[in-house]
Design a protein around this motif. Structure first.
Motif, PDB file in Angstrom:
ATOM      1  N   GLY A  24      -6.305  19.273 -36.048  1.00  0.00           N
ATOM      2  CA  GLY A  24      -4.919  19.712 -36.064  1.00  0.00           C
ATOM      3  C   GLY A  24      -4.368  19.872 -34.665  1.00  0.00           C
ATOM      4  O   GLY A  24      -3.191  19.657 -34.424  1.00  0.00           O
ATOM      5  N   ALA A  25      -5.216  20.270 -33.695  1.00  0.00           N
ATOM      6  CA  ALA A  25      -4.749  20.480 -32.329  1.00  0.00           C
ATOM      7  C   ALA A  25      -4.306  19.170 -31.694  1.00  0.00           C
ATOM      8  O   ALA A  25      -3.271  19.103 -31.031  1.00  0.00           O
ATOM      9  CB  ALA A  25      -5.846  21.126 -31.483  1.00  0.00           C
ATOM     10  N   ARG A  26      -5.065  18.131 -31.926  1.00  0.00           N
ATOM     11  CA  ARG A  26      -4.715  16.823 -31.350  1.00  0.00           C
ATOM     12  C   ARG A  26      -3.409  16.317 -31.937  1.00  0.00           C
ATOM     13  O   ARG A  26      -2.563  15.799 -31.225  1.00  0.00           O
ATOM     14  CB  ARG A  26      -5.834  15.828 -31.610  1.00  0.00           C
ATOM     15  CG  ARG A  26      -5.511  14.440 -31.113  1.00  0.00           C
ATOM     16  CD  ARG A  26      -6.644  13.508 -31.323  1.00  0.00           C
ATOM     17  NE  ARG A  26      -7.371  13.458 -30.061  1.00  0.00           N
ATOM     18  CZ  ARG A  26      -8.523  12.885 -29.895  1.00  0.00           C
ATOM     19  NH1 ARG A  26      -9.137  12.349 -30.911  1.00  0.00           N
ATOM     20  NH2 ARG A  26      -9.088  12.846 -28.715  1.00  0.00           N
ATOM     21  N   THR A  27      -3.221  16.492 -33.228  1.00  0.00           N
ATOM     22  CA  THR A  27      -1.980  16.069 -33.875  1.00  0.00           C
ATOM     23  C   THR A  27      -0.815  16.899 -33.361  1.00  0.00           C
ATOM     24  O   THR A  27       0.256  16.360 -33.074  1.00  0.00           O
ATOM     25  CB  THR A  27      -2.106  16.223 -35.406  1.00  0.00           C
ATOM     26  OG1 THR A  27      -3.221  15.452 -35.846  1.00  0.00           O
ATOM     27  CG2 THR A  27      -0.855  15.754 -36.100  1.00  0.00           C
ATOM     28  N   TRP A  28      -1.027  18.203 -33.220  1.00  0.00           N
ATOM     29  CA  TRP A  28       0.041  19.068 -32.731  1.00  0.00           C
ATOM     30  C   TRP A  28       0.456  18.667 -31.320  1.00  0.00           C
ATOM     31  O   TRP A  28       1.640  18.594 -31.009  1.00  0.00           O
ATOM     32  CB  TRP A  28      -0.415  20.523 -32.757  1.00  0.00           C
ATOM     33  CG  TRP A  28       0.693  21.482 -32.432  1.00  0.00           C
ATOM     34  CD1 TRP A  28       1.593  22.020 -33.289  1.00  0.00           C
ATOM     35  CD2 TRP A  28       1.029  21.985 -31.137  1.00  0.00           C
ATOM     36  NE1 TRP A  28       2.465  22.843 -32.619  1.00  0.00           N
ATOM     37  CE2 TRP A  28       2.146  22.837 -31.288  1.00  0.00           C
ATOM     38  CE3 TRP A  28       0.508  21.812 -29.869  1.00  0.00           C
ATOM     39  CZ2 TRP A  28       2.745  23.497 -30.226  1.00  0.00           C
ATOM     40  CZ3 TRP A  28       1.107  22.479 -28.804  1.00  0.00           C
ATOM     41  CH2 TRP A  28       2.200  23.310 -28.999  1.00  0.00           C
ATOM     42  N   LEU A  29      -0.535  18.393 -30.448  1.00  0.00           N
ATOM     43  CA  LEU A  29      -0.219  17.976 -29.086  1.00  0.00           C
ATOM     44  C   LEU A  29       0.500  16.637 -29.066  1.00  0.00           C
ATOM     45  O   LEU A  29       1.396  16.421 -28.254  1.00  0.00           O
ATOM     46  CB  LEU A  29      -1.497  17.896 -28.247  1.00  0.00           C
ATOM     47  CG  LEU A  29      -2.078  19.230 -27.816  1.00  0.00           C
ATOM     48  CD1 LEU A  29      -3.418  19.035 -27.129  1.00  0.00           C
ATOM     49  CD2 LEU A  29      -1.112  19.976 -26.913  1.00  0.00           C
ATOM     50  N   ARG A  30       0.122  15.730 -29.922  1.00  0.00           N
ATOM     51  CA  ARG A  30       0.793  14.432 -29.984  1.00  0.00           C
ATOM     52  C   ARG A  30       2.243  14.596 -30.427  1.00  0.00           C
ATOM     53  O   ARG A  30       3.122  13.907 -29.936  1.00  0.00           O
ATOM     54  CB  ARG A  30       0.043  13.511 -30.937  1.00  0.00           C
ATOM     55  CG  ARG A  30       0.484  12.072 -30.806  1.00  0.00           C
ATOM     56  CD  ARG A  30      -0.431  11.150 -31.526  1.00  0.00           C
ATOM     57  NE  ARG A  30      -1.734  11.166 -30.842  1.00  0.00           N
ATOM     58  CZ  ARG A  30      -2.849  10.750 -31.368  1.00  0.00           C
ATOM     59  NH1 ARG A  30      -2.874  10.298 -32.594  1.00  0.00           N
ATOM     60  NH2 ARG A  30      -3.978  10.792 -30.704  1.00  0.00           N
ATOM     61  N   GLU A  31       2.482  15.496 -31.360  1.00  0.00           N
ATOM     62  CA  GLU A  31       3.841  15.723 -31.845  1.00  0.00           C
ATOM     63  C   GLU A  31       4.686  16.483 -30.829  1.00  0.00           C
ATOM     64  O   GLU A  31       5.912  16.446 -30.894  1.00  0.00           O
ATOM     65  CB  GLU A  31       3.809  16.498 -33.166  1.00  0.00           C
ATOM     66  CG  GLU A  31       3.264  15.691 -34.323  1.00  0.00           C
ATOM     67  CD  GLU A  31       3.078  16.524 -35.579  1.00  0.00           C
ATOM     68  OE1 GLU A  31       3.318  17.748 -35.534  1.00  0.00           O
ATOM     69  OE2 GLU A  31       2.683  15.942 -36.594  1.00  0.00           O
ATOM     70  N   HIS A  32       4.060  17.198 -29.907  1.00  0.00           N
ATOM     71  CA  HIS A  32       4.776  17.977 -28.907  1.00  0.00           C
ATOM     72  C   HIS A  32       4.447  17.468 -27.494  1.00  0.00           C
ATOM     73  O   HIS A  32       4.277  18.250 -26.564  1.00  0.00           O
ATOM     74  CB  HIS A  32       4.414  19.464 -29.028  1.00  0.00           C
ATOM     75  CG  HIS A  32       4.836  20.061 -30.325  1.00  0.00           C
ATOM     76  ND1 HIS A  32       4.026  20.033 -31.441  1.00  0.00           N
ATOM     77  CD2 HIS A  32       5.985  20.664 -30.695  1.00  0.00           C
ATOM     78  CE1 HIS A  32       4.655  20.619 -32.443  1.00  0.00           C
ATOM     79  NE2 HIS A  32       5.850  21.010 -32.019  1.00  0.00           N
ATOM     80  N   SER A  33       4.394  16.155 -27.322  1.00  0.00           N
ATOM     81  CA  SER A  33       3.992  15.577 -26.039  1.00  0.00           C
ATOM     82  C   SER A  33       4.990  15.867 -24.929  1.00  0.00           C
ATOM     83  O   SER A  33       4.650  15.779 -23.750  1.00  0.00           O
ATOM     84  CB  SER A  33       3.805  14.073 -26.186  1.00  0.00           C
ATOM     85  OG  SER A  33       5.014  13.460 -26.603  1.00  0.00           O
ATOM     86  N   GLU A  34       6.221  16.226 -25.285  1.00  0.00           N
ATOM     87  CA  GLU A  34       7.211  16.566 -24.266  1.00  0.00           C
ATOM     88  C   GLU A  34       6.818  17.810 -23.476  1.00  0.00           C
ATOM     89  O   GLU A  34       7.362  18.067 -22.405  1.00  0.00           O
ATOM     90  CB  GLU A  34       8.597  16.781 -24.894  1.00  0.00           C
ATOM     91  CG  GLU A  34       9.231  15.523 -25.429  1.00  0.00           C
ATOM     92  CD  GLU A  34       8.932  15.302 -26.909  1.00  0.00           C
ATOM     93  OE1 GLU A  34       8.052  16.010 -27.446  1.00  0.00           O
ATOM     94  OE2 GLU A  34       9.558  14.429 -27.503  1.00  0.00           O
TER      95      GLU A  34
END
Length: 188
Positions: A24-34
């Motif tokens: 979930g952390a990797r997905t969250w970071l990808r979705e919030h890459s800004e």
């Protein structure tokens, strides 16, 4: 006895990619890459403020607005913009993908132009000491125009020389920022 089916359960949609990606952390970071831009803005702001705080300022050189004023304003502005951007991203704001009018995003980068510009900038950094700003600046302006596609070999060097001399005079005489004159120091 319970009634259990031997068929696999139907996929419910969005939950499946998160589970399939493994974290979930990797997905969250990808979705919030800004947030990476926010970190960069914070780091630049801290660097500018730290540099301003460690700047040696003689009390006799200070006027009503000292040399630390602009770095403080820029550093605080970087921190403020980074914080506002982070709040926007965490609230669900997303940057729009570049859709430029005349930019084809499917085309690869033009590495020839990037390398030519890099070479021109490095040559200017090396030559500004021995040749002075008027000559090195003219080479910078002409080389940049050539790297960006201008092929007017009769006109471009003249425009570059004029622009370089104008820039030298503005900085050296009007703004009081001494630039190296090189061999032309006695002539200019």
């Amino acid at each position: 006895m319970t009634n259990e089916s031997t068929e696999p359960a139907a996929s419910t949609g969005p939950a499946e990619p998160a589970a399939a990606s493994g974290g979930g952390a990797r997905t969250w970071l990808r979705e919030h890459s800004e947030l990476g831009v926010c970190v960069l803005l914070f780091a630049l702001g801290v660097l500018v403020l730290t540099d301003a705080l460690t700047m040696d300022v003689d009390i006799a050189q200070r006027g009503p607005i000292g040399p630390r004023t602009v770095p403080f304003v820029v550093g605080a502005g970087l921190l403020l913009v980074g914080a506002l951007l982070a709040v926007d991203v965490l609230r669900g704001g997303r940057g729009e993908a570049e859709g430029g009018e005349d930019v084809d995003l499917d085309e690869p980068a033009d590495w020839r132009t990037v390398l030519l510009l890099t070479g021109v900038f490095l040559a200017t950094a090396v030559l500004i000491g021995p040749l002075g700003f008027p000559i090195a600046g003219a080479l910078l302006f002409w080389g940049s125009a050539y790297a960006l596609g201008s092929r007017h070999h009769d006109r471009d060097p003249l425009i570059a020389a004029g622009l370089s001399l104008f820039t030298y005079f503005v900085f050296d005489n009007l703004l009081g920022v001494p630039l190296p004159g090189g061999p032309l120091m006695g002539v200019l």
